[in-house]
Design a protein around this motif. Structure first.
Motif, PDB file in Angstrom:
ATOM      1  N   GLU A 174      55.524  33.139  23.035  1.00 41.54           N
ATOM      2  CA  GLU A 174      55.993  34.467  23.385  1.00 41.54           C
ATOM      3  C   GLU A 174      55.228  35.008  24.595  1.00 41.54           C
ATOM      4  O   GLU A 174      54.055  34.711  24.771  1.00 41.54           O
ATOM      5  N   PRO A 175      55.893  35.805  25.437  1.00 39.49           N
ATOM      6  CA  PRO A 175      55.182  36.455  26.545  1.00 39.49           C
ATOM      7  C   PRO A 175      54.067  37.353  26.026  1.00 39.49           C
ATOM      8  O   PRO A 175      54.185  37.951  24.955  1.00 39.49           O
ATOM      9  N   VAL A 176      52.986  37.450  26.794  1.00 41.03           N
ATOM     10  CA  VAL A 176      51.827  38.230  26.392  1.00 41.03           C
ATOM     11  C   VAL A 176      51.094  38.673  27.656  1.00 41.03           C
ATOM     12  O   VAL A 176      51.270  38.062  28.719  1.00 41.03           O
ATOM     13  N   ALA A 177      50.311  39.721  27.569  1.00 44.79           N
ATOM     14  CA  ALA A 177      49.550  40.193  28.732  1.00 44.79           C
ATOM     15  C   ALA A 177      48.575  39.113  29.191  1.00 44.79           C
ATOM     16  O   ALA A 177      47.776  38.611  28.401  1.00 44.79           O
ATOM     17  N   ALA A 178      48.649  38.737  30.457  1.00 47.09           N
ATOM     18  CA  ALA A 178      47.825  37.653  30.990  1.00 47.09           C
ATOM     19  C   ALA A 178      46.359  38.063  31.071  1.00 47.09           C
ATOM     20  O   ALA A 178      46.008  39.240  31.005  1.00 47.09           O
ATOM     21  N   SER A 179      45.495  37.073  31.234  1.00 46.45           N
ATOM     22  CA  SER A 179      44.060  37.321  31.381  1.00 46.45           C
ATOM     23  C   SER A 179      43.781  38.050  32.692  1.00 46.45           C
ATOM     24  O   SER A 179      44.531  37.922  33.669  1.00 46.45           O
ATOM     25  N   ALA A 180      42.698  38.782  32.702  1.00 41.53           N
ATOM     26  CA  ALA A 180      42.280  39.461  33.930  1.00 41.53           C
ATOM     27  C   ALA A 180      41.911  38.431  34.988  1.00 41.53           C
ATOM     28  O   ALA A 180      41.464  37.320  34.683  1.00 41.53           O
ATOM     29  N   MET A 181      42.092  38.819  36.233  1.00 41.91           N
ATOM     30  CA  MET A 181      41.834  37.904  37.342  1.00 41.91           C
ATOM     31  C   MET A 181      41.014  38.636  38.393  1.00 41.91           C
ATOM     32  O   MET A 181      41.248  39.814  38.674  1.00 41.91           O
ATOM     33  N   THR A 182      40.040  37.955  38.984  1.00 44.09           N
ATOM     34  CA  THR A 182      39.255  38.567  40.049  1.00 44.09           C
ATOM     35  C   THR A 182      38.752  37.480  40.995  1.00 44.09           C
ATOM     36  O   THR A 182      38.981  36.287  40.767  1.00 44.09           O
ATOM     37  N   LYS A 183      38.072  37.901  42.055  1.00 43.11           N
ATOM     38  CA  LYS A 183      37.676  36.966  43.104  1.00 43.11           C
ATOM     39  C   LYS A 183      36.448  36.153  42.696  1.00 43.11           C
ATOM     40  O   LYS A 183      35.534  36.644  42.049  1.00 43.11           O
ATOM     41  N   PRO A 187      37.763  60.479  46.662  1.00 42.92           N
ATOM     42  CA  PRO A 187      38.092  61.893  46.835  1.00 42.92           C
ATOM     43  C   PRO A 187      39.512  62.160  47.327  1.00 42.92           C
ATOM     44  O   PRO A 187      39.983  63.300  47.230  1.00 42.92           O
ATOM     45  N   ASN A 188      40.183  61.134  47.863  1.00 42.79           N
ATOM     46  CA  ASN A 188      41.516  61.352  48.405  1.00 42.79           C
ATOM     47  C   ASN A 188      42.562  60.939  47.365  1.00 42.79           C
ATOM     48  O   ASN A 188      42.298  60.971  46.179  1.00 42.79           O
ATOM     49  N   GLU A 189      43.734  60.531  47.772  1.00 42.66           N
ATOM     50  CA  GLU A 189      44.796  60.187  46.824  1.00 42.66           C
ATOM     51  C   GLU A 189      44.716  58.712  46.455  1.00 42.66           C
ATOM     52  O   GLU A 189      44.262  57.878  47.251  1.00 42.66           O
ATOM     53  N   ILE A 190      45.204  58.384  45.242  1.00 49.11           N
ATOM     54  CA  ILE A 190      45.017  57.032  44.734  1.00 49.11           C
ATOM     55  C   ILE A 190      46.226  56.587  43.913  1.00 49.11           C
ATOM     56  O   ILE A 190      46.809  57.371  43.157  1.00 49.11           O
ATOM     57  N   GLY A 191      46.601  55.316  44.082  1.00 51.58           N
ATOM     58  CA  GLY A 191      47.694  54.727  43.320  1.00 51.58           C
ATOM     59  C   GLY A 191      47.221  53.483  42.591  1.00 51.58           C
ATOM     60  O   GLY A 191      47.298  52.375  43.132  1.00 51.58           O
ATOM     61  N   PRO A 192      46.715  53.641  41.361  1.00 53.49           N
ATOM     62  CA  PRO A 192      46.337  52.452  40.590  1.00 53.49           C
ATOM     63  C   PRO A 192      47.597  51.687  40.185  1.00 53.49           C
ATOM     64  O   PRO A 192      48.579  52.290  39.727  1.00 53.49           O
ATOM     65  N   GLY A 193      47.602  50.377  40.375  1.00 53.73           N
ATOM     66  CA  GLY A 193      48.761  49.593  39.966  1.00 53.73           C
ATOM     67  C   GLY A 193      48.984  49.715  38.472  1.00 53.73           C
ATOM     68  O   GLY A 193      48.080  49.455  37.685  1.00 53.73           O
ATOM     69  N   ILE A 194      50.198  50.126  38.068  1.00 49.14           N
ATOM     70  CA  ILE A 194      50.409  50.352  36.638  1.00 49.14           C
ATOM     71  C   ILE A 194      51.084  49.177  35.937  1.00 49.14           C
ATOM     72  O   ILE A 194      51.254  49.216  34.726  1.00 49.14           O
ATOM     73  N   TYR A 195      51.473  48.155  36.706  1.00 47.50           N
ATOM     74  CA  TYR A 195      51.904  46.927  36.031  1.00 47.50           C
ATOM     75  C   TYR A 195      51.531  45.717  36.866  1.00 47.50           C
ATOM     76  O   TYR A 195      51.365  45.800  38.081  1.00 47.50           O
ATOM     77  N   ASP A 196      51.398  44.584  36.198  1.00 46.42           N
ATOM     78  CA  ASP A 196      50.862  43.348  36.764  1.00 46.42           C
ATOM     79  C   ASP A 196      51.972  42.533  37.412  1.00 46.42           C
ATOM     80  O   ASP A 196      52.878  42.055  36.727  1.00 46.42           O
ATOM     81  N   ILE A 197      51.911  42.382  38.731  1.00 43.17           N
ATOM     82  CA  ILE A 197      52.966  41.622  39.421  1.00 43.17           C
ATOM     83  C   ILE A 197      52.716  40.120  39.416  1.00 43.17           C
ATOM     84  O   ILE A 197      53.585  39.344  39.781  1.00 43.17           O
ATOM     85  N   HIS A 198      51.503  39.692  39.006  1.00 44.06           N
ATOM     86  CA  HIS A 198      51.207  38.271  38.999  1.00 44.06           C
ATOM     87  C   HIS A 198      51.795  37.570  37.778  1.00 44.06           C
ATOM     88  O   HIS A 198      51.762  36.345  37.685  1.00 44.06           O
ATOM     89  N   SER A 199      52.303  38.333  36.842  1.00 42.14           N
ATOM     90  CA  SER A 199      52.949  37.789  35.650  1.00 42.14           C
ATOM     91  C   SER A 199      54.452  38.018  35.756  1.00 42.14           C
ATOM     92  O   SER A 199      54.895  39.060  36.256  1.00 42.14           O
ATOM     93  N   PRO A 200      55.268  37.080  35.266  1.00 41.12           N
ATOM     94  CA  PRO A 200      56.717  37.294  35.286  1.00 41.12           C
ATOM     95  C   PRO A 200      57.199  38.297  34.247  1.00 41.12           C
ATOM     96  O   PRO A 200      58.371  38.667  34.237  1.00 41.12           O
ATOM     97  N   ASN A 201      56.309  38.761  33.376  1.00 42.27           N
ATOM     98  CA  ASN A 201      56.704  39.701  32.332  1.00 42.27           C
ATOM     99  C   ASN A 201      57.100  41.045  32.944  1.00 42.27           C
ATOM    100  O   ASN A 201      56.429  41.560  33.840  1.00 42.27           O
TER     101      ASN A 201
END
Length: 744
Positions: free
Chosen positions: A107-116, A672-686
């Protein structure tokens, strides 16, 4: 006589064979045996290349279906609870579910975190440790690869990530170091199994020894390695790279290991101290071939500097690349885009093996003196910093925000995307035909206009507030600009792995950089003509273009960055002149260029932040500047991010369960300025559910004022298909409308 070996080799295949097999398997076009066969073929060719070059050892264990850190998580049973159901009976599919959230089974599931991975553009999958984490060894894959290589006649040297580095890379409740007593028995058993498999040497990578480690972590090395040394029937080579050892040099050589590898490209000054620290039974592996660049090595320099070391150590001197060759393309012989005169200056991974052998022979008694390289004298980084000292926008953010709000009249929680839309097979085929001169420039431009018009149409239907043109004309966010700017060399097959099956083809900076013509203006102007909504101009920032290219080695990186910034400033001015009033200048690579040692941070940020600000220093106050950053540890560089002074910043955060957001909205003031945190993961096909996105927006509003919050995906959508993109963006827009209604 000196010995030769490498720390690791690229695993994508000389022509990206593994990438194609992976993606075919995920799509159901091939079965698992076919995928396994493709992997075996890539490994065999890699091992044969090392053997044919005359290396003393063939490195085994550097292969991964997705990521080497994920390999270790599976090997030690570090599988978060959400993955326990679904594909546990299919180990490879379980592996892919951890990596990307989906596999052919389960079943699809939230993928593991990824970083550099340290300061590189390679992404690793972050180990997730539970509070009661237990470890269980299953080294079946590694042992099978050792046996596979031995059956082909190779003298194997398995490579594993060391226990301290593995724990450092993970995350969980409390300090991951507390898990060391539970993890060490698995490493002890692993070394026993490798010894039983007749591995004479085992390479253990501990690159965190190049960091400013807390004392408690430094203190953990000696007892941990005493346990490993007692259990191991193989000799142990401790490998460090990416940074000077400094205060950890004596610690590394005092460990009960049989050899130590140092990165002499990043820290040539440590060769002499390393020789002095060596005990009589240890070998010294010196990384003199740059594992992170494509320029040929100045072998004459190393012949001169290492000759006395070779005379002193004999076969206890090992020659190697500075780090794994994972970060360089596979084989220059596959290049068709480079003229022969250019090829003479470069060395891909396969050619670096030959360089090692050339240097080995050059260090033998009576060897001929190699020809010296010429170096270009140039301006210093101090000169660059002085030129950048006054490159600031004339108005402070509050003043700019007021006039931008009046100009754009955007709704609360404005929705947008990061820039790119799916690169379809049709688009890639059209690009291939144009590259091969099978269609005219006119026909190619007509197709691009049609793609852009379709992207605008889809965004209008979805109801996004700030649109993008979709970047149909771009093969890659850095390579595209490298092709437009003078001073770059472009390759046909210079691919390196970024993550999983995702490969990039970095351009090579080979001269002074300048902009001969506008690069994006015609496409942005055309896209804006199709909509009354604002369409963002899209640029890759100077620091990212530098860090995601193979840089010159004859001048300071800061100077190349300033040259890029000057070219981009002209592009920004031209975009503004045709009415593009929202311009995004992406800097996803700002963090990875930071020196791993804190002592080098200020010098780097002085010119890196300065170059970004130089790029947008001439714009009007009502022109809104955006930037974007990818997965990273932002806390350590928050001051520099604030200093960029972008009006809006978007960040990747969904895979971290929004934990990365704390740096931008924390007690220290955040962004201090405006911010857009990504609200969904584009690296997963889910595709994210609407209710899930509403919940995330509520979480964000607890830490970010509504008037400063933007809503967007994690990153660009180039790697997804339109079906996934349409559904995900529709859910994102509808979730935003739901929350807006609650706020009115």
């Amino acid at each position: 006589m000196a010995q030769t070996h490498i720390l690791g080799y690229p695993r994508i295949g000389a022509r990206r064979e593994l990438k194609r097999a992976q993606e075919a398997y995920w799509k159901g076009e091939i079965d698992q045996p076919a995928l396994l066969a493709a992997g075996s073929q890539v490994r065999s060719k890699n091992w044969q290349a090392q053997q044919a070059a005359g290396l003393a050892f063939t490195t085994v264990g550097d292969f991964a279906w997705y990521d080497q850190v994920l390999n270790h998580s599976l090997m030690f049973g570090v599988i978060p609870e959400r993955f326990e159901q679904g594909a546990a009976d299919n180990r490879l599919d379980q592996y892919f579910r951890l990596a990307r959230g989906r596999a052919p089974s389960g079943e699809p599931v939230a993928a593991s975190a990824m970083t550099k991975w340290f300061d590189t553009n390679y992404h690793y999958l972050v180990p997730e440790f539970s509070g009661d984490q237990q470890f269980q060894l299953n080294a079946e894959w590694l042992l099978a690869e050792v046996k596979e290589a031995q059956s082909l006649g190779h003298n194997v040297k398995p490579v594993i990530i060391g226990p301290l580095t593995y724990l450092w890379l993970g995350r969980g409740e409390g300090s991951s170091l507390d898990l060391l007593p539970r993890l060490l028995p698995c490493y002890v058993e692993l070394l026993k199994q490798l010894a039983s498999a007749a591995a004479q040497w085992v390479q253990i990578d501990e690159p965190i020894l190049g960091l400013d480690l807390p004392q408690v972590w430094r203190d953990a090395f000696a007892p941990a390695y005493e346990n490993l040394a007692k259990a191991s029937g193989s000799k142990l080579l401790l490998a460090t790279y990416f940074s000077p050892l400094r205060e950890n040099l004596e610690l590394a050589f005092a460990l009960p290991v049989d050899g130590v590898h140092i990165d002499a490209v990043r820290a040539p000054e440590e060769v002499a101290p390393a020789v002095a620290a060596l005990n009589k039974r240890q070998v010294l592996s010196v990384g003199v071939i740059n594992g992170r660049n494509v320029w040929r090595t100045d072998l004459a320099r190393w012949q001169r500097e290492l000759s006395p070391v070779a005379e002193q150590l004999g076969d206890r001197l090992w020659l190697s690349a500075s780090c794994s060759l994972l970060h360089t393309p596979v084989d220059l012989e596959t290049e068709t885009a480079l003229a022969d005169i250019r090829k003479q200056k470069f060395a891909y991974s396969r050619q670096k093996l030959d360089e090692l052998q050339t240097l080995k022979h050059a260090l033998e008694p009576g060897a001929k003196t190699l020809s010296a390289f010429s170096k270009t004298e140039s301006r210093s980084e101090a000169d660059v910093r002085e030129e950048l000292a006054s490159t600031w926008r004339a108005q402070a953010y509050p003043e700019r925000a007021a006039v931008q709000s009046t100009r754009w009249q955007l709704p609360l929680l404005p929705t947008t995307t990061i820039g790119s839309f799916p690169q379809t097979d049709v688009l890639r085929e059209v690009r291939r035909k144009f590259r091969n001169q099978e269609i005219s420039q006119q026909d190619y431009d007509a197709h691009l206009r049609a793609e852009i018009a379709e992207a605008i149409r889809r965004q209008e239907i979805l109801g996004l507030d700030v649109l993008v043109h979709g970047e149909a004309e771009r093969n890659d966010m850095v390579e595209y600009f490298g092709e437009q700017l003078d001073g770059f060399v472009h390759t046909g097959n210079g691919w390196v792995q970024s993550y999983g099956s995702r490969c990039v083809k970095p351009p090579i900076i080979a001269g002074d950089i300048s902009r001969p013509h506008a690069m994006t203006v015609q496409w942005s102007e055309y896209a804006q003509s199709l909509s009354k909504k604002p369409v963002k101009g899209m640029l890759t920032g100077p620091v990212t273009i530098l860090n995601w290219s193979f840089p010159r080695e004859d001048i300071p990186r800061a100077l190349s960055c300033l040259q890029i910034a000057k070219a981009l400033r002209d592009e920004v001015q031209d975009l503004e002149a045709v009415g593009i009033g929202i311009i995004q200048i992406d800097e996803p690579a700002l963090r990875e260029g930071v020196p791993l040692r804190e002592s080098g941070h200020k010098e780097y940020f002085d010119w890196a932040v300065g170059c970004f600000r130089y790029t947008c220093s001439q714009v009007r106050p009502d022109t809104q500047i955006h930037t974007h950053m990818c997965y990273s540890n932002f806390n350590a560089i928050m001051d520099a991010i604030v200093a960029l002074d972008a009006d809006v910043i978007t960040i990747e955060s969904a895979r971290s369960d929004l934990r990365l957001l704390q740096a931008f909205a924390g007690d220290g003031g955040g962004y201090p300025n405006e911010i857009g945190p990504g609200i969904y993961d584009i690296h997963s096909p889910n595709v994210p559910e609407r209710a899930e996105l509403v919940k995330r927006l509520h979480q964000l509003l607890k830490v970010i004022p509504a008037e400063k919050l933007w809503v967007n995906p994690d990153c660009g959508l180039k790697t997804r298909n339109w079906a996934e993109v349409g559904s995900a963006l529709l859910n994102m827009v509808e979730a935003t409308r739901t929350v807006r209604a609650e706020l009115v």
